[in-house]
Design an enzyme around this catalytic site. Sequence first.
Site, PDB file in Angstrom:
ATOM      1  N   ARG A 118       0.930  -1.301  -0.125  1.00 32.42           N
ATOM      2  CA  ARG A 118       0.068  -0.051  -0.024  1.00 32.42           C
ATOM      3  C   ARG A 118       0.735   1.349  -0.002  1.00 32.42           C
ATOM      4  O   ARG A 118       0.664   2.218  -0.745  1.00 32.42           O
ATOM      5  CB  ARG A 118      -0.978  -0.084   1.150  1.00 32.42           C
ATOM      6  CG  ARG A 118      -2.464   0.178   0.717  1.00 32.42           C
ATOM      7  CD  ARG A 118      -3.287   0.495   1.971  1.00 32.42           C
ATOM      8  NE  ARG A 118      -3.037  -0.807   2.693  1.00 32.42           N
ATOM      9  CZ  ARG A 118      -3.892  -1.172   3.856  1.00 32.42           C
ATOM     10  NH1 ARG A 118      -4.762  -0.303   4.430  1.00 32.42           N
ATOM     11  NH2 ARG A 118      -3.912  -2.368   4.639  1.00 32.42           N
ATOM     12  N   GLY A 131      -2.098 -21.899  10.043  1.00 27.01           N
ATOM     13  CA  GLY A 131      -1.175 -21.849  10.202  1.00 27.01           C
ATOM     14  C   GLY A 131      -0.285 -22.463   9.529  1.00 27.01           C
ATOM     15  O   GLY A 131      -0.641 -23.164   8.116  1.00 27.01           O
ATOM     16  N   GLY A 142       0.607  -9.624  22.412  1.00 30.81           N
ATOM     17  CA  GLY A 142       0.755  -9.614  20.795  1.00 30.81           C
ATOM     18  C   GLY A 142      -0.043 -10.827  20.402  1.00 30.81           C
ATOM     19  O   GLY A 142      -0.399 -10.884  19.096  1.00 30.81           O
ATOM     20  N   LYS A 161     -12.826 -20.459   9.278  1.00 34.42           N
ATOM     21  CA  LYS A 161     -12.060 -21.767   9.150  1.00 34.42           C
ATOM     22  C   LYS A 161     -12.436 -23.022   9.146  1.00 34.42           C
ATOM     23  O   LYS A 161     -12.383 -23.914   8.210  1.00 34.42           O
ATOM     24  CB  LYS A 161     -11.012 -21.853  10.046  1.00 34.42           C
ATOM     25  CG  LYS A 161      -9.926 -20.745   9.787  1.00 34.42           C
ATOM     26  CD  LYS A 161      -8.941 -20.445  11.327  1.00 34.42           C
ATOM     27  CE  LYS A 161      -8.160 -19.314  10.926  1.00 34.42           C
ATOM     28  NZ  LYS A 161      -7.230 -19.243  12.527  1.00 34.42           N
TER      29      LYS A 161
END
Length: 430
Positions: A47, A136, A189, A207
């Site tokens: 971007r 993942g 995080g 999912k």
Amino acid sequence: MSERTLRVAVLGCGAVGSQVVRLLTEQHDDLAARVGAPVELVGVAVRRLDAPREVEVPEGLLTTDATALVAREDVDLVVEVIGGIEPARSLILSALENGASVVTANKALLAEDGPTLFEAAAKAERDLYYEAAVAGAIPILRPLRESLAGDKVTRVLGIVNGTTNFILDKMDTSGAGFSEALEEAQQLGYAEADPTADVEGFDAAAKAAILASLAFHSRVTASDVYREGISEVTAADVASARDMGSVVKLLAICELRGDQVAARVHPAMIPRSHPLASVREAYNAVFVESEAAGQLMFYGPGAGGAPTASAVLGDLVTVARNRLAETRGAGESAYADRAVQPMGETRTRYHVAIDVDDRAGVLAAVANAFADHDVSIQTVRQEGRGADAQLVVVSHAAPDAALSATVQQLRSMDIVREVTSVMRVEGGDE
């Protein structure tokens, strides 16, 4: 080794995209040996050119014109890791129309409009691979699509969101409430500043739709998946599960029910003896049941830039080999075309905690409420006395609508002061 060079464009250079770029660059020679031809990174769409990045992108490869990048005739493979619905959908469709094969990690797009992408890939005779869209680094989609293609999968049960698993694990191990555990997840995080997609189950539902579609050869979208998040789970719920020898997990559950598919995401109590109960912190795991193979479990890190990039690169190697051999892998398999079973018809079990008046006839009245809806009680225990009396009831399996109606009736009864907890129960003996 082939003299042909396979040229790769990457859309996005965030947490996952930057790691894809790093692996493409650092493992250039190994990838070439595994593919059978050199793999060259020819462009990275972003971007903003001046945004800080985790890796240094080779000079001249960054561009803000993703549309032009995917339309280049010399691009053989496009990796899409920008996420979201648009412009990702338009860019993937353009890449396929212009002759490129595509590797994506975009679970939201696949769950919302996968058929459009699969049809475009089939028309273009190109690959569309998406292992990184679920869990993942854990290889789960390819085993469902390929390794178990000769078997009949009957159930897929999984922890597919690391944020919620971290929160529920902290609530179980430390006794923390939901808000405290969420705050810790954000500090570390594991959770976004706006954690809605995770804690309200939207991420897991997308999912679940992908898993159900693959496992049962039917088109299942995110809107077909019944969804409840974990924001209403209390420390008391977790403590009650512990008293039962269970733990609370946010589960994605996909089942074959006769000629229908049932797909749901919600918190549930599972016995600590169940393999999924030991999945800690932000890890993911998927438990698969099939007629011939029996029970299989896939476990590992379910998110993060490097683990997800590992799954992306695995797909990229396969797709690159296919391009070199001028063939393509398996496309969408939706031949069964099974309907999705409404949640109300899906058979589940409930754990219900009820604050009641401690007087004669209370237990019989509560039992009658269950009987009114043809719900059988598995266990019932009373805790406390007087003003602190509480009944904890665990049902046998029954249609979810009947269980829900039972709870509504309990809430309307004079002897019931409050229904303090309602949670589904999975696994274990009935």
